[in-house]
Write a protein that holds these residues in place. Structure first.
Motif, PDB file in Angstrom:
ATOM      1  N   LEU A 137      10.341  38.225  -3.230  1.00  0.00           N
ATOM      2  CA  LEU A 137       9.393  37.165  -2.886  1.00  0.00           C
ATOM      3  C   LEU A 137       7.954  37.667  -2.934  1.00  0.00           C
ATOM      4  N   ASN A 138       7.726  38.873  -2.457  1.00  0.00           N
ATOM      5  CA  ASN A 138       6.368  39.429  -2.495  1.00  0.00           C
ATOM      6  C   ASN A 138       5.881  39.617  -3.923  1.00  0.00           C
ATOM      7  N   GLN A 139       6.784  39.995  -4.820  1.00  0.00           N
ATOM      8  CA  GLN A 139       6.405  40.143  -6.223  1.00  0.00           C
ATOM      9  C   GLN A 139       6.146  38.786  -6.878  1.00  0.00           C
ATOM     10  N   LEU A 140       6.876  37.763  -6.471  1.00  0.00           N
ATOM     11  CA  LEU A 140       6.619  36.428  -6.992  1.00  0.00           C
ATOM     12  C   LEU A 140       5.253  35.923  -6.540  1.00  0.00           C
ATOM     13  N   LEU A 141       4.903  36.195  -5.298  1.00  0.00           N
ATOM     14  CA  LEU A 141       3.586  35.777  -4.802  1.00  0.00           C
ATOM     15  C   LEU A 141       2.458  36.505  -5.515  1.00  0.00           C
ATOM     16  N   LYS A 195      10.367  32.328   6.476  1.00  0.00           N
ATOM     17  CA  LYS A 195      11.658  32.177   7.142  1.00  0.00           C
ATOM     18  C   LYS A 195      12.351  33.524   7.320  1.00  0.00           C
ATOM     19  N   VAL A 196      12.428  34.313   6.244  1.00  0.00           N
ATOM     20  CA  VAL A 196      13.204  35.552   6.310  1.00  0.00           C
ATOM     21  C   VAL A 196      12.477  36.664   7.068  1.00  0.00           C
ATOM     22  N   MET A 197      11.173  36.515   7.257  1.00  0.00           N
ATOM     23  CA  MET A 197      10.438  37.527   8.010  1.00  0.00           C
ATOM     24  C   MET A 197      10.683  37.409   9.516  1.00  0.00           C
ATOM     25  N   LYS A 198      11.289  36.307   9.941  1.00  0.00           N
ATOM     26  CA  LYS A 198      11.564  36.120  11.365  1.00  0.00           C
ATOM     27  C   LYS A 198      12.816  36.893  11.767  1.00  0.00           C
ATOM     28  N   ASN A 199      12.741  37.595  12.876  1.00  0.00           N
ATOM     29  CA  ASN A 199      13.911  38.277  13.447  1.00  0.00           C
ATOM     30  C   ASN A 199      14.597  39.183  12.427  1.00  0.00           C
ATOM     31  N   ARG A 200      13.819  40.034  11.781  1.00  0.00           N
ATOM     32  CA  ARG A 200      14.383  40.953  10.793  1.00  0.00           C
ATOM     33  C   ARG A 200      15.186  42.050  11.485  1.00  0.00           C
ATOM     34  N   VAL A 201      16.091  42.648  10.733  1.00  0.00           N
ATOM     35  CA  VAL A 201      16.870  43.766  11.256  1.00  0.00           C
ATOM     36  C   VAL A 201      15.913  44.887  11.675  1.00  0.00           C
ATOM     37  N   GLY A 202      16.138  45.408  12.883  1.00  0.00           N
ATOM     38  CA  GLY A 202      15.285  46.461  13.411  1.00  0.00           C
ATOM     39  C   GLY A 202      14.145  45.951  14.264  1.00  0.00           C
ATOM     40  N   HIS A 203      13.924  44.636  14.254  1.00  0.00           N
ATOM     41  CA  HIS A 203      12.845  44.041  15.039  1.00  0.00           C
ATOM     42  C   HIS A 203      13.422  43.314  16.256  1.00  0.00           C
ATOM     43  N   SER A 226      11.039  29.478 -13.557  1.00  0.00           N
ATOM     44  CA  SER A 226      11.556  28.657 -12.463  1.00  0.00           C
ATOM     45  C   SER A 226      13.051  28.905 -12.258  1.00  0.00           C
ATOM     46  N   HIS A 227      13.767  29.088 -13.369  1.00  0.00           N
ATOM     47  CA  HIS A 227      15.205  29.370 -13.293  1.00  0.00           C
ATOM     48  C   HIS A 227      15.465  30.690 -12.590  1.00  0.00           C
ATOM     49  N   PHE A 228      14.667  31.702 -12.893  1.00  0.00           N
ATOM     50  CA  PHE A 228      14.857  33.008 -12.257  1.00  0.00           C
ATOM     51  C   PHE A 228      14.474  32.967 -10.778  1.00  0.00           C
ATOM     52  N   ILE A 229      13.494  32.148 -10.423  1.00  0.00           N
ATOM     53  CA  ILE A 229      13.152  31.978  -9.008  1.00  0.00           C
ATOM     54  C   ILE A 229      14.332  31.361  -8.262  1.00  0.00           C
ATOM     55  N   ASP A 230      14.951  30.346  -8.871  1.00  0.00           N
ATOM     56  CA  ASP A 230      16.112  29.701  -8.252  1.00  0.00           C
ATOM     57  C   ASP A 230      17.270  30.695  -8.091  1.00  0.00           C
ATOM     58  N   MET A 231      17.510  31.506  -9.122  1.00  0.00           N
ATOM     59  CA  MET A 231      18.616  32.463  -9.060  1.00  0.00           C
ATOM     60  C   MET A 231      18.342  33.541  -8.014  1.00  0.00           C
ATOM     61  N   SER A 273       3.530  29.237 -10.625  1.00  0.00           N
ATOM     62  CA  SER A 273       2.710  28.058 -10.354  1.00  0.00           C
ATOM     63  C   SER A 273       2.386  27.929  -8.869  1.00  0.00           C
ATOM     64  N   PHE A 274       1.406  27.100  -8.577  1.00  0.00           N
ATOM     65  CA  PHE A 274       1.008  26.872  -7.190  1.00  0.00           C
ATOM     66  C   PHE A 274       2.176  26.302  -6.385  1.00  0.00           C
ATOM     67  N   ASP A 275       2.885  25.324  -6.957  1.00  0.00           N
ATOM     68  CA  ASP A 275       4.012  24.702  -6.247  1.00  0.00           C
ATOM     69  C   ASP A 275       5.120  25.718  -5.976  1.00  0.00           C
ATOM     70  N   ASP A 276       5.411  26.557  -6.967  1.00  0.00           N
ATOM     71  CA  ASP A 276       6.452  27.567  -6.771  1.00  0.00           C
ATOM     72  C   ASP A 276       6.024  28.602  -5.736  1.00  0.00           C
ATOM     73  N   LYS A 277       4.736  28.927  -5.713  1.00  0.00           N
ATOM     74  CA  LYS A 277       4.259  29.880  -4.696  1.00  0.00           C
ATOM     75  C   LYS A 277       4.346  29.283  -3.294  1.00  0.00           C
ATOM     76  N   GLU A 278       4.135  27.980  -3.206  1.00  0.00           N
ATOM     77  CA  GLU A 278       4.318  27.314  -1.917  1.00  0.00           C
ATOM     78  C   GLU A 278       5.762  27.449  -1.448  1.00  0.00           C
ATOM     79  N   ARG A 279       6.674  27.241  -2.375  1.00  0.00           N
ATOM     80  CA  ARG A 279       8.106  27.357  -2.048  1.00  0.00           C
ATOM     81  C   ARG A 279       8.468  28.789  -1.694  1.00  0.00           C
ATOM     82  N   VAL A 280       7.969  29.744  -2.461  1.00  0.00           N
ATOM     83  CA  VAL A 280       8.233  31.160  -2.204  1.00  0.00           C
ATOM     84  C   VAL A 280       7.685  31.567  -0.840  1.00  0.00           C
ATOM     85  N   GLY A 281       6.472  31.112  -0.537  1.00  0.00           N
ATOM     86  CA  GLY A 281       5.860  31.433   0.754  1.00  0.00           C
ATOM     87  C   GLY A 281       6.647  30.877   1.918  1.00  0.00           C
TER      88      GLY A 281
END
Length: 302
Positions: A141-145, A164-172, A114-119, A151-159
């Motif tokens: 994030l893809n590797q965390l998923l 969010k970051v997949m929206k309006n990516r550079v080059g799109h 959980s600490h490494f996810i936060d970092m 955990s399920f809760d952490d995967k919800e947060r990661v997802g």
């Protein structure tokens, strides 16, 4: 220059590695207490900077005790070690594998994972981080998923963050949106024509927004592009506060706009972690720079 910086970084990195190995051999420490971050010893047959970097990245966490939860509060060991790890990743090809190995090892201890996810979010996503890198964050994030230790809760947060970051990516192509101007003329992003469009999402009551507005106005490089008509600045009040918006003062060349229905924020059309936020688009409305700053814009236009 970039290649020189890369080589200098790698040389310094592996010099530090050698010193660290010598210290590990000559300075005994208390048993089962990790006081410093120990880097892997690179085989002497690996002579090229790339090969050595790949090896260090692959074995970076071999000597770290993920089962010791006490290391979570030892920022000089754990957090600094993670920062150095992230700094190494731009110089290696197997970024996904590096994150996968890290999270699998951290998964031995739920608290540590959980600490490494936060970092990961702190350093790769938050805009004030010098290591902020959206594309690298997406890899992480893809590797965390994919990690069965998360955990399920952490995967919800990661997802959530991944969406969010997949929206309006550079080059799109950037998402279109509507807005009004002070004459209550309704327009849309795709109706703005210029070689480049700078989206300046802001709140007129925000102190940081005022600071950024001043930086943009005082930048001779940006101002020149605006005066030449090659760059249009689209200032968008995204908080729907029309009274405050009507009283704010902007350069006459800028497009002074308001999302009075707050569709950009309510529908999360753009990732706006904290205001203000800048996006640079080209004439086809493709994202050139995302969550950028004045310094990066000046380098780009120079």
């Amino acid at each position: 220059m970039k290649r020189l910086v890369s080589l200098v970084f790698i040389i310094l990195f592996f010099f530090t590695s050698c010193v660290g190995q010598q210290q590990r051999k000559t300075e005994p420490t208390q048993k089962n207490v990790q006081r410093t971050f120990t880097l892997p010893e690179v085989p002497i047959m690996l002579t090229t900077p790339k090969a050595r970097a790949e090896y260090v990245c692959e074995h970076y966490w071999d000597h770290f005790d993920f089962n010791d939860s006490g290391l979570i509060v030892k920022a000089d060991v754990t957090e600094q070690g993670f920062v150095n790890f992230l700094s190494l990743l731009p110089y290696v090809s197997k970024k996904s594998e590096a994150f996968a190995k890290l999270y699998a090892k951290a998964g031995q201890n739920a608290e540590m994972l959980s600490h490494f996810i936060d970092m990961t979010t702190k350093y790769l996503y938050e805009m004030d981080s010098p290591l902020c890198d959206e594309e690298l964050y997406i890899v992480a994030l893809n590797q965390l998923l994919a990690c069965d230790k998360v955990s399920f809760d952490d995967k919800e947060r990661v997802g959530y963050y991944l969406a969010k970051v997949m929206k309006n990516r550079v080059g799109h192509k950037a998402t279109n949106f509507g807005f009004i101007q002070k004459q209550y003329k309704r327009r849309s992003l795709y109706g703005v024509k210029a070689d480049y469009i700078l989206l300046y999402f802001n709140d007129p009551t925000c102190d940081e927004c005022h600071k950024l507005k001043t930086e943009l106005i005082l930048s001779p490089i940006i101002s020149k592009k605006v005066e030449e008509g090659k760059l249009k600045v689209l200032s968008v009040c995204v908080e729907g506060n029309k009274d405050e918006w009507k009283t704010q003062s902007l350069p006459h060349q800028w497009i002074d706009a308001c999302d009075e229905r707050m569709l950009i924020t309510d529908r999360e059309l753009y990732d706006l972690p904290s205001l203000p936020v800048l996006y640079l688009l080209d004439r086809s409305y493709r994202v050139v720079q995302k969550n950028t700053n004045v310094e990066k814009l000046e380098i780009f236009f120079e």
